[in-house]
Design a protein around this motif. Structure first.
Motif, PDB file in Angstrom:
ATOM      1  N   ASP A 121       0.849  -1.192   0.000  1.00 52.13           N
ATOM      2  CA  ASP A 121       0.000   0.000   0.000  1.00 52.13           C
ATOM      3  C   ASP A 121       0.888   1.246   0.000  1.00 52.13           C
ATOM      4  OD1 ASP A 121      -1.447   2.271   1.352  1.00 52.13           O
ATOM      5  OD2 ASP A 121      -3.083   0.822   1.209  1.00 52.13           O
TER       6      ASP A 121
ATOM      7  N   THR B  69       0.590   4.024   1.394  1.00 60.02           N
ATOM      8  CA  THR B  69       0.659   4.705   2.684  1.00 60.02           C
ATOM      9  C   THR B  69       1.398   3.873   3.730  1.00 60.02           C
ATOM     10  OG1 THR B  69      -1.468   3.808   3.409  1.00 60.02           O
ATOM     11  CG2 THR B  69      -1.506   5.938   2.256  1.00 60.02           C
ATOM     12  N   SER B  70       1.836   2.686   3.350  1.00 58.79           N
ATOM     13  CA  SER B  70       2.534   1.787   4.272  1.00 58.79           C
ATOM     14  C   SER B  70       3.934   2.283   4.578  1.00 58.79           C
ATOM     15  CB  SER B  70       2.627   0.388   3.651  1.00 58.79           C
ATOM     16  OG  SER B  70       3.568  -0.404   4.345  1.00 58.79           O
TER      17      SER B  70
ATOM     18  N   ASP C 285      -2.317   6.263  17.177  1.00 56.01           N
ATOM     19  CA  ASP C 285      -3.262   6.404  16.072  1.00 56.01           C
ATOM     20  C   ASP C 285      -4.170   7.608  16.269  1.00 56.01           C
ATOM     21  OD1 ASP C 285      -4.420   4.880  18.173  1.00 56.01           O
ATOM     22  OD2 ASP C 285      -5.874   3.982  16.814  1.00 56.01           O
TER      23      ASP C 285
ATOM     24  N   SER D 110      -4.755  10.867   9.300  1.00 53.78           N
ATOM     25  CA  SER D 110      -4.917   9.433   9.080  1.00 53.78           C
ATOM     26  C   SER D 110      -4.378   8.664  10.273  1.00 53.78           C
ATOM     27  CB  SER D 110      -4.159   8.984   7.824  1.00 53.78           C
ATOM     28  OG  SER D 110      -4.152   7.575   7.724  1.00 53.78           O
TER      29      SER D 110
ATOM     30  N   GLU E 189      -3.803   5.633  10.325  1.00 62.56           N
ATOM     31  CA  GLU E 189      -2.843   4.650   9.820  1.00 62.56           C
ATOM     32  C   GLU E 189      -1.435   5.206   9.674  1.00 62.56           C
ATOM     33  OE1 GLU E 189      -4.582   3.080   6.264  1.00 62.56           O
ATOM     34  OE2 GLU E 189      -6.053   1.916   7.397  1.00 62.56           O
TER      35      GLU E 189
ATOM     36  N   TRP F 222       0.287   6.372  12.120  1.00 68.07           N
ATOM     37  CA  TRP F 222       0.886   6.340  13.466  1.00 68.07           C
ATOM     38  C   TRP F 222       2.372   6.021  13.415  1.00 68.07           C
ATOM     39  CZ3 TRP F 222       3.418   2.046  14.966  1.00 68.07           C
ATOM     40  CH2 TRP F 222       3.125   0.863  14.270  1.00 68.07           C
ATOM     41  N   TRP F 223       2.766   5.182  12.463  1.00 68.60           N
ATOM     42  CA  TRP F 223       4.170   4.775  12.370  1.00 68.60           C
ATOM     43  C   TRP F 223       5.086   5.941  12.041  1.00 68.60           C
ATOM     44  CZ3 TRP F 223       6.498   5.485   7.676  1.00 68.60           C
ATOM     45  CH2 TRP F 223       5.659   5.636   6.573  1.00 68.60           C
TER      46      TRP F 223
END
Length: 98
Positions: A3, A5-6, A55, A64, A66, A68-69
């Motif tokens: 993905d 956004t990964s 998150d 987003s 997602e 968080w990383w």
């Protein structure tokens, strides 16, 4: 396919292949290395509220949950839960990069 956004989006898109002693094939992505903390452009600095998770912070600041990383990477966290374990802690939120 990873993905976009990964956290692995910038890594090689082709999974690596390894075979164990029985010949079973195992596919995996190559290791992801982090940039030094001073290489991150900071968007904001936030104070952790009681009960807040990464998150929540990512959703509020980056739009987003997602992402968080990205906050974990900018704060050199091997265990992301430690970043929000103490209310009042200050966290750097980086400018998102493609």
């Amino acid at each position: 396919m990873v993905d976009p956004t990964s956290r692995y989006a910038a890594a090689s898109q082709a999974p690596l292949l390894w075979a164990d002693a029985t010949g079973r094939e195992i596919r995996y992505l190559p290791r992801r290395f982090l940039a030094p903390v001073d290489a991150f452009e900071i968007l904001a600095e936030v104070r952790v509220q009681g009960g807040e998770r990464l998150d929540h912070i990512a959703a509020r600041t980056l739009g987003s949950a997602e992402a968080w990383w990205r906050v974990a990477d900018a704060n050199e966290a091997l265990d992301p839960a430690t970043l929000t374990a103490e209310p009042g802690a200050h966290l750097r939120v980086p400018v998102p990069r493609p």
